[in-house]
Scaffold this active site. Sequence first.
Site, mmCIF file in Angstrom:
data_model
loop_
_atom_site.group_PDB
_atom_site.id
_atom_site.type_symbol
_atom_site.label_atom_id
_atom_site.label_comp_id
_atom_site.label_asym_id
_atom_site.label_seq_id
_atom_site.Cartn_x
_atom_site.Cartn_y
_atom_site.Cartn_z
ATOM 1 N N ASP A 11 1.008 -1.556 -0.221
ATOM 2 C CA ASP A 11 0.332 -0.413 -0.081
ATOM 3 C C ASP A 11 0.635 1.453 -0.199
ATOM 4 O OD1 ASP A 11 -2.358 1.415 0.562
ATOM 5 O OD2 ASP A 11 -2.050 1.892 2.208
ATOM 6 N N SER A 12 0.573 1.789 -0.251
ATOM 7 C CA SER A 12 1.166 4.045 -0.034
ATOM 8 C C SER A 12 1.686 3.889 0.657
ATOM 9 C CB SER A 12 0.153 4.542 -0.526
ATOM 10 O OG SER A 12 -0.787 5.003 0.251
ATOM 11 N N GLY A 44 -3.125 8.627 -3.716
ATOM 12 C CA GLY A 44 -3.717 9.600 -4.954
ATOM 13 C C GLY A 44 -4.113 10.745 -5.339
ATOM 14 N N CYS A 74 -4.232 -1.398 -2.289
ATOM 15 C CA CYS A 74 -4.349 0.376 -2.211
ATOM 16 C C CYS A 74 -4.979 -0.053 -3.825
ATOM 17 C CB CYS A 74 -3.201 0.581 -2.601
ATOM 18 S SG CYS A 74 -2.922 2.501 -3.190
ATOM 19 N N THR A 76 -6.157 3.092 -4.897
ATOM 20 C CA THR A 76 -5.418 4.249 -5.869
ATOM 21 C C THR A 76 -4.105 3.022 -7.171
ATOM 22 O OG1 THR A 76 -5.468 5.259 -4.105
ATOM 23 C CG2 THR A 76 -3.858 6.510 -5.943
ATOM 24 N N GLU A 153 -2.521 9.065 7.955
ATOM 25 C CA GLU A 153 -1.553 8.914 8.473
ATOM 26 C C GLU A 153 -0.739 9.842 9.420
ATOM 27 O OE1 GLU A 153 1.101 7.093 6.833
ATOM 28 O OE2 GLU A 153 -0.415 5.781 5.327
ATOM 29 N N CYS A 185 -10.915 2.597 -0.329
ATOM 30 C CA CYS A 185 -9.389 3.941 -0.492
ATOM 31 C C CYS A 185 -9.333 2.638 0.903
ATOM 32 C CB CYS A 185 -9.369 4.964 0.302
ATOM 33 S SG CYS A 185 -7.937 5.380 0.427
ATOM 34 N N HIS A 187 -7.397 3.152 3.693
ATOM 35 C CA HIS A 187 -6.958 4.737 4.614
ATOM 36 C C HIS A 187 -7.980 4.530 5.381
ATOM 37 C CE1 HIS A 187 -3.133 4.986 2.537
ATOM 38 N NE2 HIS A 187 -2.758 5.514 4.139
HETATM 39 N N1 DGL Z 1 -4.774 3.461 -0.026
HETATM 40 C C1 DGL Z 1 -4.825 3.676 -0.694
HETATM 41 C C2 DGL Z 1 -6.014 3.364 -1.530
HETATM 42 O O1 DGL Z 1 -6.337 2.528 -0.806
HETATM 43 C C3 DGL Z 1 -4.251 5.493 -1.407
HETATM 44 C C4 DGL Z 1 -4.172 6.111 -0.248
HETATM 45 C C5 DGL Z 1 -3.592 7.939 -1.017
HETATM 46 O O2 DGL Z 1 -1.466 7.314 -0.992
HETATM 47 O O3 DGL Z 1 -4.144 8.472 -1.523
HETATM 48 O O4 DGL Z 1 -6.258 4.462 -2.684
#
Ligand code: DGL
Length: 269
Positions: A11-12, A44, A74, A76, A153, A185, A187
Amino acid sequence: MKNTQPIGFIDSGVGGLTVIKEALKQLPNENMIYLGDTARCPYGPRPAKQVIDYTWEMTRFLLTKDIKMLVIACNTATAVALDEIRQQLSIPVVGVILPGTRAAVKASKNQRIGIIGTVGTINSGSYEKAIYSRVRQADIYSLACPKFVPLVESNQAQSPIAKKVVAETLKPLQNKKIDTLVLGCTHYPLLRPIIQNVMGKDVELIDSGAETISEVSMLLDYFQLANLEATNPGTLACYTTGSTKMFNEIANDWLPTQTVQSIQIQLGE
Ligand code: DGL
């Protein structure tokens, strides 16, 4: 391929830990390796080409750890890089968008479905395409929520500021009569209680990442890769490109284990 080899998750940042949480519950025997590219989060707002490059860098790192399956935890990255990575690897590669889509289609009774995600995910139109190809007459309302990931984050998901930001951001969805909202997402499940509160209890929230683990479980059985003989619970190793302190705080707060000691690595130049 040995069944004891780990499953890799990328993931990011810390968002994919919401997928790990479900994996610890559904697949406690499995050994897992997680990599969060926290130093370059968020993905994102980044151009697709850059997200693809970063996703490959994460993937290559996990391939050195002999993973038996890759989960792109993730949205994205799934939206722009899943097809390419899947084509080039010889191990199964799973993304989070189709499992979330299936769950949303199953949950919705009025076929009015909301989708929230990063700018990258929403602009890719991946959820819309996947939902429309299954339910042509669905009414879909998509909304990018770029302020959510930085809150998570920075470990502020439960703060009063988070409540304010979520309430303001979700306003455009409140009069759309949706009965289902996809947390597109990984997160966002960390903001779930606040999102639920703003949308009301009649809107079902779909956690795409958690749904993905049911698919991972099925694929492990299909490819005969599940670690069925384990006598001890599986291991979880976490890597981050950012601060290990912040990563450990969020991970140990969110996951049932309180023993995450992440290791910092560098990707790219
Ligand atoms: N957790 C990520 C997602 O599901 C991306 C969050 C990000 O880095 O912008 O899209």
